[in-house]
Enzyme design. Structure first.
Site, short mmCIF file in Angstrom:
data_model
loop_
_atom_site.label_atom_id
_atom_site.label_comp_id
_atom_site.label_asym_id
_atom_site.label_seq_id
_atom_site.Cartn_x
_atom_site.Cartn_y
_atom_site.Cartn_z
N LYS A 59 62.29 -32.08 -56.49
CA LYS A 59 61.84 -33.22 -56.04
C LYS A 59 60.26 -33.19 -55.49
O LYS A 59 60.50 -31.38 -54.74
CB LYS A 59 63.17 -33.52 -54.68
CG LYS A 59 63.47 -32.73 -53.31
CD LYS A 59 62.48 -32.84 -52.51
CE LYS A 59 63.13 -32.14 -51.24
NZ LYS A 59 61.54 -31.51 -50.36
N SER A 88 69.72 -28.28 -52.58
CA SER A 88 70.55 -29.46 -52.83
C SER A 88 70.89 -30.23 -54.15
O SER A 88 71.84 -30.95 -54.47
CB SER A 88 69.10 -30.16 -52.17
OG SER A 88 69.63 -29.70 -50.41
N ASP A 108 68.91 -33.59 -47.94
CA ASP A 108 68.92 -34.52 -49.16
C ASP A 108 69.24 -34.03 -50.29
O ASP A 108 69.09 -34.65 -51.38
CB ASP A 108 67.71 -33.09 -49.46
CG ASP A 108 66.81 -33.23 -49.05
OD1 ASP A 108 66.30 -33.43 -48.15
OD2 ASP A 108 65.42 -32.03 -48.98
#
Length: 290
Positions: free
Chosen positions: A16, A108, A141
């Site tokens: 991300k 995450s 996250d």
């Protein structure tokens, strides 16, 4: 007798980026209130699962030097067992393609993919909201990766609203620095009172990352990478990590930058995506089961 296993391969755990990250306050429990825009990249770790009825969770691969019990993928599997009472077990095999401590959410994302994949493979039947709640206990996250949509996030990052910003090409530069999130958030110089944005903004070009000054000061290699990337486009820090990125409207421009990357750093080109490739893999698995 050996326990029969079923293998399910190539579950993606995408990176991300934070298109921006503002720290708007600090809670009584010490956690920081954030406003950020999460978006996925089509660069992923890949997880394979060998599912069995042993009740044990084991790991193969992953980061060298990281004990299995500390691996977020293993912790996610065990958390799902506890939440559901599932008697099933598995071996998680993690093929790492994302750097640790880079701000790309690698751990995450591995945890979220484990929750989503094993919820399907073990047949535990939890909905997305329940999986996100389990994930939140593993890291702030994790819920956005479980939901699988680009999101405007508030709170500690757990309150997410799906959004659809542009999907540019992204150059990620990794100077090989593992940044401590705890150290950055604990820094005295960290700005913690950025004014809140009342309406979610998708035009993030004028917005920044409040962690950047602290990371630049404490990690000179990150500052050098940002300065170099700034010769081609506006450089940004993602999360609190050591990786920096810049966006480009066309792939050709992004490829040209990576071709000039200094040898001491690693880097790659990826496409920003508003839908996680994990959702496509889950749909594929569900269709195969029908």
């Amino acid at each position: 007798m050996p326990v029969a296993t079923i293998r399910s391969a190539a579950w993606p755990a995408p990176a991300k980026i934070n298109r921006f990250l503002h720290i708007v306050g600090r809670r009584a429990d010490g956690y920081h209130e954030l406003e950020t825009l999460f978006q996925f990249l089509d660069r992923c770790d890949l997880l394979d699962f060998e599912v069995d009825r042993s009740g044990e969770v084991q790991r193969s691969g992953g980061l060298p030097g990281l004990a299995a019990g500390d691996d977020l993928a293993v912790r996610a599997a065990r958390a799902l067992q506890r939440a559901t009472g599932s008697p099933a077990g598995c071996t998680v095999r993690v093929a790492k393609r994302l750097p640790a401590g880079g701000g790309l959410g690698a751990g995450s994302s591995d945890a979220a993919t484990t929750l989503v994949a094993l919820n399907h493979l073990w047949g535990t039947g939890l909905g997305v909201a329940a999986l996100a709640d389990i994930g939140l206990a593993l890291g702030a996250d994790v819920p956005v990766f479980v939901h699988g949509h680009a999101a405007w996030a508030t709170g500690v990052g757990e309150r997410v609203t799906p959004v659809a910003p542009d999907e540019p090409w992204v150059v990620v530069v990794d100077p090989g620095v593992n940044v401590s999130t705890a150290a950055v958030f604990g820094a005295e110089k960290l700005t913690r009172n950025t004014p809140r944005i009342r309406i979610p903004r998708l035009d993030t070009g004028s917005l920044g990352n409040d962690c950047e000054p602290v990371v630049r000061e404490r990690y000179p290699a990150v500052a050098q990478a940002m300065d170099w990337l700034g010769g081609f486009a506006r450089p940004r820090l993602t999360g609190t990590g050591g990786c920096v990125f810049a966006t480009f409207p066309e792939r050709a421009g992004a490829d040209e930058v990576v071709a000039r990357l200094p040898r001491q750093w690693r880097g790659f080109v990826a496409r920003a995506r508003n839908t996680s490739p994990l959702l496509g893999r889950l749909q594929e698995a569900q269709e195969c089961r029908r």
